[in-house]
Scaffold this active site. Structure first.
Site, PDB file in Angstrom:
ATOM      1  N   SER A 130       0.849  -1.191   0.000  1.00  0.00           N
ATOM      2  CA  SER A 130       0.000   0.000   0.000  1.00  0.00           C
ATOM      3  C   SER A 130       0.884   1.240   0.000  1.00  0.00           C
ATOM      4  O   SER A 130       1.789   1.358   0.844  1.00  0.00           O
ATOM      5  CB  SER A 130      -0.888  -0.001   1.243  1.00  0.00           C
ATOM      6  N   LYS A 175      -0.902  -0.814  -4.503  1.00  0.00           N
ATOM      7  CA  LYS A 175      -2.173  -0.151  -4.136  1.00  0.00           C
ATOM      8  C   LYS A 175      -1.858   1.304  -3.840  1.00  0.00           C
ATOM      9  O   LYS A 175      -0.972   1.591  -3.016  1.00  0.00           O
ATOM     10  CB  LYS A 175      -2.764  -0.861  -2.919  1.00  0.00           C
ATOM     11  N   LYS A 214      -3.176   4.914  -2.410  1.00  0.00           N
ATOM     12  CA  LYS A 214      -4.187   5.665  -1.675  1.00  0.00           C
ATOM     13  C   LYS A 214      -4.608   6.847  -2.541  1.00  0.00           C
ATOM     14  O   LYS A 214      -3.758   7.513  -3.146  1.00  0.00           O
ATOM     15  CB  LYS A 214      -3.612   6.173  -0.347  1.00  0.00           C
ATOM     16  N   ASP A 253      -7.296   2.817  -3.237  1.00  0.00           N
ATOM     17  CA  ASP A 253      -8.073   2.774  -1.998  1.00  0.00           C
ATOM     18  C   ASP A 253      -8.392   4.204  -1.585  1.00  0.00           C
ATOM     19  O   ASP A 253      -7.491   5.009  -1.371  1.00  0.00           O
ATOM     20  CB  ASP A 253      -7.280   2.075  -0.893  1.00  0.00           C
ATOM     21  N   GLU A 285     -11.152   0.494  -3.913  1.00  0.00           N
ATOM     22  CA  GLU A 285     -11.496   0.074  -2.559  1.00  0.00           C
ATOM     23  C   GLU A 285     -12.210   1.191  -1.807  1.00  0.00           C
ATOM     24  O   GLU A 285     -11.733   2.333  -1.775  1.00  0.00           O
ATOM     25  CB  GLU A 285     -10.210  -0.319  -1.834  1.00  0.00           C
ATOM     26  N   ASP A 294     -14.112  -2.478   2.154  1.00  0.00           N
ATOM     27  CA  ASP A 294     -13.204  -2.652   3.295  1.00  0.00           C
ATOM     28  C   ASP A 294     -13.990  -2.253   4.547  1.00  0.00           C
ATOM     29  O   ASP A 294     -14.615  -3.092   5.206  1.00  0.00           O
ATOM     30  CB  ASP A 294     -11.944  -1.795   3.063  1.00  0.00           C
ATOM     31  N   LYS A 342     -10.225  -7.928   6.843  1.00  0.00           N
ATOM     32  CA  LYS A 342      -9.281  -7.555   7.904  1.00  0.00           C
ATOM     33  C   LYS A 342      -9.797  -8.164   9.207  1.00  0.00           C
ATOM     34  O   LYS A 342     -10.824  -7.725   9.735  1.00  0.00           O
ATOM     35  CB  LYS A 342      -9.201  -6.036   8.063  1.00  0.00           C
ATOM     36  N   GLY A 381      -4.601  -4.944   5.491  1.00  0.00           N
ATOM     37  CA  GLY A 381      -3.632  -4.694   6.560  1.00  0.00           C
ATOM     38  C   GLY A 381      -3.947  -3.430   7.330  1.00  0.00           C
ATOM     39  O   GLY A 381      -4.645  -2.546   6.843  1.00  0.00           O
TER      40      GLY A 381
HETATM   41  C1  LIG Z   1      -3.470   3.772   8.316  1.00  0.00           C
HETATM   42  S1  LIG Z   1      -4.387   3.121   6.966  1.00  0.00           S
HETATM   43  C2  LIG Z   1      -4.916   1.546   7.483  1.00  0.00           C
HETATM   44  C3  LIG Z   1      -6.071   1.072   6.600  1.00  0.00           C
HETATM   45  C4  LIG Z   1      -5.646   0.806   5.171  1.00  0.00           C
HETATM   46  N1  LIG Z   1      -4.592  -0.183   5.118  1.00  0.00           N
HETATM   47  C5  LIG Z   1      -3.692  -0.185   4.115  1.00  0.00           C
HETATM   48  O1  LIG Z   1      -3.653   0.629   3.225  1.00  0.00           O
HETATM   49  C6  LIG Z   1      -2.643  -1.268   4.177  1.00  0.00           C
HETATM   50  C7  LIG Z   1      -1.754  -1.038   5.362  1.00  0.00           C
HETATM   51  C8  LIG Z   1      -0.795  -2.199   5.542  1.00  0.00           C
HETATM   52  O2  LIG Z   1      -0.020  -2.457   4.606  1.00  0.00           O
HETATM   53  O3  LIG Z   1      -0.858  -2.852   6.595  1.00  0.00           O
HETATM   54  C9  LIG Z   1      -6.835   0.360   4.315  1.00  0.00           C
HETATM   55  O4  LIG Z   1      -7.855   1.065   4.355  1.00  0.00           O
HETATM   56  O5  LIG Z   1      -6.776  -0.659   3.628  1.00  0.00           O
HETATM   57 MG   LIG Z   2      -8.793   0.013   2.715  1.00  0.00          MG
END
Ligand SMILES: CSCC[C@@H](NC(=O)CCC(=O)O)C(=O)O
Ligand SMILES: [Mg+2]
Length: 365
Positions: free
Chosen positions: A133, A159, A161, A186, A211, A236, A260, A288
């Protein structure tokens, strides 16, 4: 197995670099670990709640409080992980806190009998392909450098953001620079249905998924959006239970689900969500929450389930931490090995755990 008590252990884990999403920027993880102590073995669980209620309504101080005042006292007569959910069912929400304590009990129970979590969940792989991510950056150039670095490390999926003002251009730049890599985005609920036409501008980039574009409670909005864009919608934050997954699938609000375990109350519910999705031909993958090696180990076990047909956010330890509190997970040709020993198959390293501990509290049963 007779439980004798739980330790609430708070640790502060600095991130190797700031991680920016549509709801804020993380620089240090304030993590709550739960240690279950029984007459036969000990087990660990990681609470994935963030410092503030920004990803969801949960936050780490609230998780510690609800565990101390309500959840741990309610577990006095529980002697197995399958008993934790029912013992806590009268309490609403706080799924991340429930997941942490259930996982700690599950880990202790499985360790006592040397049963690996992966086998218990029904894993069918001994290594899992890993995605990564990538946060929102200050410039396209910085983003391309970061993505290039992760691809060089071997990550099999990227991925990004996104948020309004940082979406089409970053995706276009990554596609132009790196070609047909596995790529997804995402939004962490940053858009509304009125952004549908704008989000359709992502369709030409052949993304695996988008996402959680809309609010976690706007399941119908996601169903409407799915009619207006061709990029598959993945949920998610909306998927808090197997029941919620079944409803979202029936409403055609998602084509893919990010599972998750912390968000849904634990690995037993995560398995149930997996099964609901598989029964409906909905691909799933393990998401994650910037876990330490404790949560990461259990997530890798989940990612090895048959329905997990997309790379998860199961990155190596060094994606987030210079020093993990466990033996680090290191990428091997884009994959992580599934732990094979009893329980979650890993435990904290004493010195590394002590170095990041900010508080510890013993809650006897
Ligand atoms: C601080 S963002 C945590 C939530 C985010 N998680 C990620 O982007 C993956 C984070 C990881 O690699 O653990 C999601 O919405 O999927
Ligand atoms: Mg997410």
């Amino acid at each position: 197995m007779k439980l004798t008590g739980f330790e609430l252990r708070r640790i502060s884990m600095p991130l190797v670099s700031p991680f920016r999403t549509s709801f804020g920027t993380e620089t240090t993880r304030d993590v709550l670990l739960v240690r279950a102590v029984s007459t036969e073995a000990e087990g660990w669980g990681e609470c994935v709640a963030m410092s503030g209620p920004l990803y969801s309504s949960e936050y780490v101080d609230a998780a510690a409080d609800v565990l101390r005042r309500f959840f741990v006292p309610a577990l006095a007569s529980v002697d197995s992980a399958v008993g934790v959910g029912p013992a806590l069912s009268r309490f609403h929400g706080h799924r991340m806190a429930k997941a942490a304590v259930e996982t700690a009990v599950l880990d202790a129970e499985l360790r006592a009998e040397n049963r690996p979590l992966a086998r218990e969940l029904g894993a069918v792989r001994d290594r899992v392909p890993c995605g990564v991510s990538v946060g929102i950056m200050d410039s396209i150039g910085e983003l391309l450098d970061a993505v290039g670095g992760y691809l060089e490390q071997g990550y099999v999926r990227i991925k990004l953001k996104i948020q309004p003002g940082w979406d089409v251009e970053p995706v276009r730049a990554v596609r132009e620079q790196f070609g047909d890599i596995l790529l997804q985005v995402d939004a962490n609920t940053a858009y509304t249905l009125s952004d549908a036409r704008h989000l359709a501008r992502l369709d030409p980039f052949d993304l695996l998924l988008i996402e959680q574009p809309l609010d976690e409670e706007d399941v119908l909005g996601h169903a409407d959006l799915a009619q207006q864009i061709s990029t598959p919608v993945c949920l998610d934050e909306s998927i808090t239970s197997a029941r919620a997954a079944a409803a979202a699938i029936r409403l055609r609000a998602c084509a893919i689900v990010n599972i998750k375990p912390g968000r849904v109350g634990g690995y037993l519910e995560a398995r149930r969500i997996h099964d609901v999705c598989v029964a409906n031909d909905i691909p799933v993958w393990c998401g994650g929450m910037l876990e330490t090696g404790i949560g990461r180990a259990a997530n890798v076990a989940l990612a090895a389930l048959p329905g997990c047909t997309l790379p998860g956010d199961t990155s190596a330890s060094d994606r987030y931490f210079r020093t993990d509190i466990t033996v680090p997970f290191t990428l091997d040709n884009g994959h992580l090995p599934v732990p094979t020993s009893g329980g979650i198959g890993i435990e904290p390293l004493e010195a590394e755990l002590a170095a990041v501990t900010t508080s510890t509290e013993w809650l006897p049963l």
